[in-house]
Structures are given as C-alpha cells and as structure tokens.
Design a protein around this motif. Structure first.
Motif, PDB file in Angstrom:
ATOM      1  N   UNK A 211       0.830  -1.214   0.000  1.00 11.83           N
ATOM      2  CA  UNK A 211       0.000   0.000   0.000  1.00 11.83           C
ATOM      3  C   UNK A 211       0.854   1.249   0.000  1.00 11.83           C
ATOM      4  N   UNK A 212       1.991   1.207   0.713  1.00 15.00           N
ATOM      5  CA  UNK A 212       2.875   2.373   0.743  1.00 15.00           C
ATOM      6  C   UNK A 212       3.413   2.697  -0.642  1.00 15.00           C
ATOM      7  N   UNK A 213       3.499   1.673  -1.498  1.00 11.30           N
ATOM      8  CA  UNK A 213       3.956   1.871  -2.876  1.00 11.30           C
ATOM      9  C   UNK A 213       2.790   2.080  -3.832  1.00 11.30           C
ATOM     10  N   UNK A 214       1.584   2.207  -3.275  1.00  6.21           N
ATOM     11  CA  UNK A 214       0.409   2.426  -4.108  1.00  6.21           C
ATOM     12  C   UNK A 214      -0.121   1.182  -4.766  1.00  6.21           C
ATOM     13  N   UNK A 215       0.214   0.011  -4.211  1.00  8.74           N
ATOM     14  CA  UNK A 215      -0.215  -1.259  -4.808  1.00  8.74           C
ATOM     15  C   UNK A 215      -1.272  -1.902  -3.909  1.00  8.74           C
ATOM     16  N   UNK A 216      -2.506  -2.029  -4.367  1.00  3.77           N
ATOM     17  CA  UNK A 216      -3.512  -2.757  -3.585  1.00  3.77           C
ATOM     18  C   UNK A 216      -3.338  -4.251  -3.809  1.00  3.77           C
ATOM     19  N   UNK A 217      -3.455  -5.039  -2.757  1.00  7.02           N
ATOM     20  CA  UNK A 217      -3.274  -6.481  -2.957  1.00  7.02           C
ATOM     21  C   UNK A 217      -4.503  -7.113  -3.610  1.00  7.02           C
ATOM     22  N   UNK A 218      -5.655  -6.443  -3.515  1.00  4.75           N
ATOM     23  CA  UNK A 218      -6.845  -6.860  -4.270  1.00  4.75           C
ATOM     24  C   UNK A 218      -7.411  -5.650  -4.984  1.00  4.75           C
ATOM     25  N   UNK A 219      -8.083  -5.902  -6.108  1.00  5.09           N
ATOM     26  CA  UNK A 219      -8.703  -4.813  -6.868  1.00  5.09           C
ATOM     27  C   UNK A 219      -9.807  -5.422  -7.729  1.00  5.09           C
TER      28      UNK A 219
END
Length: 341
Positions: A211-219
């Motif tokens: 999340x800190x890198x702007x990556x959601x683990x689900x979408x």
C-alpha cells in the motif's frame, strides 16, 4: 507525570508499596532524578522530605497515604498522584507494524507504557522506544539475515524468566506477531511455562508495504484474492504449482535471498513471463524504494538496482496500479516486447 523532563540534580520521593511503585521508580530514575522510596505510611518521617523537589504518591489502595499530600503542600512541595503499576508476571506480544512509529496501535502504546522489560526486533519501531516505555529495560534481540543476535529459544527463555521474576514483559515485533513473526511459538512456550500471555495485533507488512507503494493487494476485476508466502526458503514444486494455479496476487516476505528460485519455480509452474513484479524496499521509511519489472526480468532488475532486505515482493496484475501507474504500465509493456511475451 514529569518523566519527559530532565530531572538530573533533583530528588524525587516515590511513596507506595514496592510492587505498585516499581514503574514510577524506574521512570523517574530514567529521567535523571535521585529517587527515594517510602514503602509504607508507617515508615514516614518528616526529614524524608528534606531536599525533595517532587513527591510521587502512588495509589496502592492504602488509605493511610491520604495525609501525605497535605503534608507536602504545607511544605511547598509538588505532588504528583499516579496509578499503581499493573500487576506483573505476564508477557504481551505486540505487533509494531511496518516500522513507522505512527502506525503503532493505541493499545500497543498503552501496553508499552506499563512495560518493565521490552525485548525488541530490528524491524519494530524502536527509535524512540525509551519514550514509549519510560524506565523499562530495553533489550535488542533483533535478527538479521544470516545472523541471529539471540536465538529464538533464548529469547523465549529470557521472556519467561523475566515474567516469572514479576515483570510486565513486552515482546515487540515488526508487522504482526502471527504473520511469519514466530508469535505462535512464543505463546506456546509461555503457556507451557505457566506464564500468562496475550497478543496485541499489528499492521502486517504483507498489506501495508505494498500500500505504501500504491499497490492494492486486491482490486475489483483484477485480483479477488491474495496469498502471503514466506520466501525464507525455496518452495517445493507442488507449492509453486499451487501459487501459479490460484491466480490473484502473491506477496512474498523475506524473499530477496531466494528471488531467483522463486521466479524460476513460478515460471516452471506456468506463470506467464510478463507477470508484473514489484520489490518494495524499506517500506514507510525515508529511503523507501520500489523496483518494478516482470517475472523473467526481476532478478536482473533487482541486481542492477542493488536491492537489499528488508523488502516485500508483490507478484500480480495489481502491480500495474502502483503509484505512477501510467509510467509503470509503459515500462512493463516495453519489457514484454523485449521478452517477446
């Protein structure tokens, strides 16, 4: 409470039973004060207040202390009333989150305030631990790749011994104690020794660092599941096949050292060559860095970038949603062309 102040050169009298007053005695001593103790109202003598700058009255349940504050006021002394220390003799495991101090939970901060001894890891937020656990004994038991300062069994032994001596013991870990934090082992050891133990959960790096890198683990419409894997040791072929077959997002903790085996195993299991991969180093720190590549290109990219632990690997289409997603998508497209995928 005056323990955030430098009290060097001042004398403080702490009034209360030794058990109830132990935290205050430690805190004021840590603040630099010369600490005198008065463990019973019956032991009070007027000369005990000579040279005292502050009297700390601990509420230990003895009504006979009620006369002491008035006596102090007549002599022009400051009086601080404080609650008794919580009963000792137990262990609390705390998840410290991904390392940022402001991501410690409220409960974690409350438990640290009452700690007598804190055993902390290198990935836990420990820079200002003396402030969060004032007066507590702080013991660094952090593990580093290839080097364990204190073995796991020794950590467990030390925690249990300290609790049996009557201390409030805190085991402060990075992330969450039950997500590859060996918290289960420590709870079992305490239970076998008859030491009460509780767990304060933390924000796991498996979710927070992506999340800190702007990556959601689900979408929605991209990934409806995610799998968290330990990269500490290479997986079996069956495990690679399961990961590749599940789809969704794969998050790997402690996976920098086994990155070549991981990517090769996933390719053998059928994962596509141009699957996006992100490596997020030192999440939530001032030196956080993200390296983005593909499954077949990430080993080379990691080597060129000089990637080092601690780092989180994220494998899956959600990587395309990272901060600066348009630029990320463009880089991935270029890599895919180069690979002929």
């Amino acid at each position: 409470m005056f323990t955030n102040t430098d009290l060097t050169g001042y004398t403080v009298l702490v009034a209360g039973t030794p058990e109830a007053a132990r935290r205050a005695i430690r805190r004021y001593g840590a603040a630099g004060a010369t600490v005198r103790t008065l463990s019973s109202p019956a032991a009070y003598k007027p000369e005990m207040l000579d040279g005292v700058a502050l009297v700390v009255a601990i509420d230990d349940g003895d009504p006979r202390w009620s006369a002491l504050p008035e006596t102090c006021r007549r002599r022009g002394l400051l009086v601080s009333r404080e609650e008794a220390a919580a009963p000792g003799g137990h262990v609390t495991l705390i998840g410290g989150g991904p390392g940022a101090e402001d991501l410690l939970t409220v409960r974690a901060r409350q438990v640290l305030q009452e700690a007598d001894v804190v055993f902390f890891d290198r990935l836990a937020p420990h820079r200002n631990l003396a402030e969060y656990a004032p007066g507590a004994e702080l013991i660094d038991v952090g593990k580093r790749p290839g080097h364990h300062k204190v073995t796991q069994r020794e950590i467990e032994r030390l925690m249990i011994q300290s609790a049996q001596e009557g201390n409030n013991v805190v085991r402060l870990k990075g992330g969450d104690p039950y997500v590859f934090g060996r918290g289960g082992e420590e709870v079992i050891s305490c239970a076998k020794a008859g030491v009460p133990v509780s767990v304060v959960p933390g924000i796991t790096s498996a979710i927070s660092v992506p999340a800190a890198a702007g990556i959601p683990v689900t979408h929605r419409e991209i990934s409806h599941l995610f799998t968290v894997v330990s990269g500490h040791a290479p997986l079996t072929d069956a495990e690679y096949e399961h990961l590749a077959g599940l789809g969704g997002t794969v998050v790997v903790l402690m996976g920098v050292g086994t990155l070549p085996q991981l990517t090769a195993g996933l390719r053998r299991a059928g994962m596509k060559a141009d699957m996006p991969v992100a490596i997020v180093e030192r999440g939530y720190s001032d030196s956080q860095r993200t390296t983005i590549s593909t499954l077949t290109g990430v080993v080379t990219a990691a080597g060129a970038a000089g990637v080092k632990p601690p780092a989180i690997l994220v494998i899956g289409e959600v990587v395309r949603l990272a901060n600066g997603c348009e630029e990320t998508a463009g880089k991935l497209a270029e890599l895919a062309d180069t690979l002929g995928a």
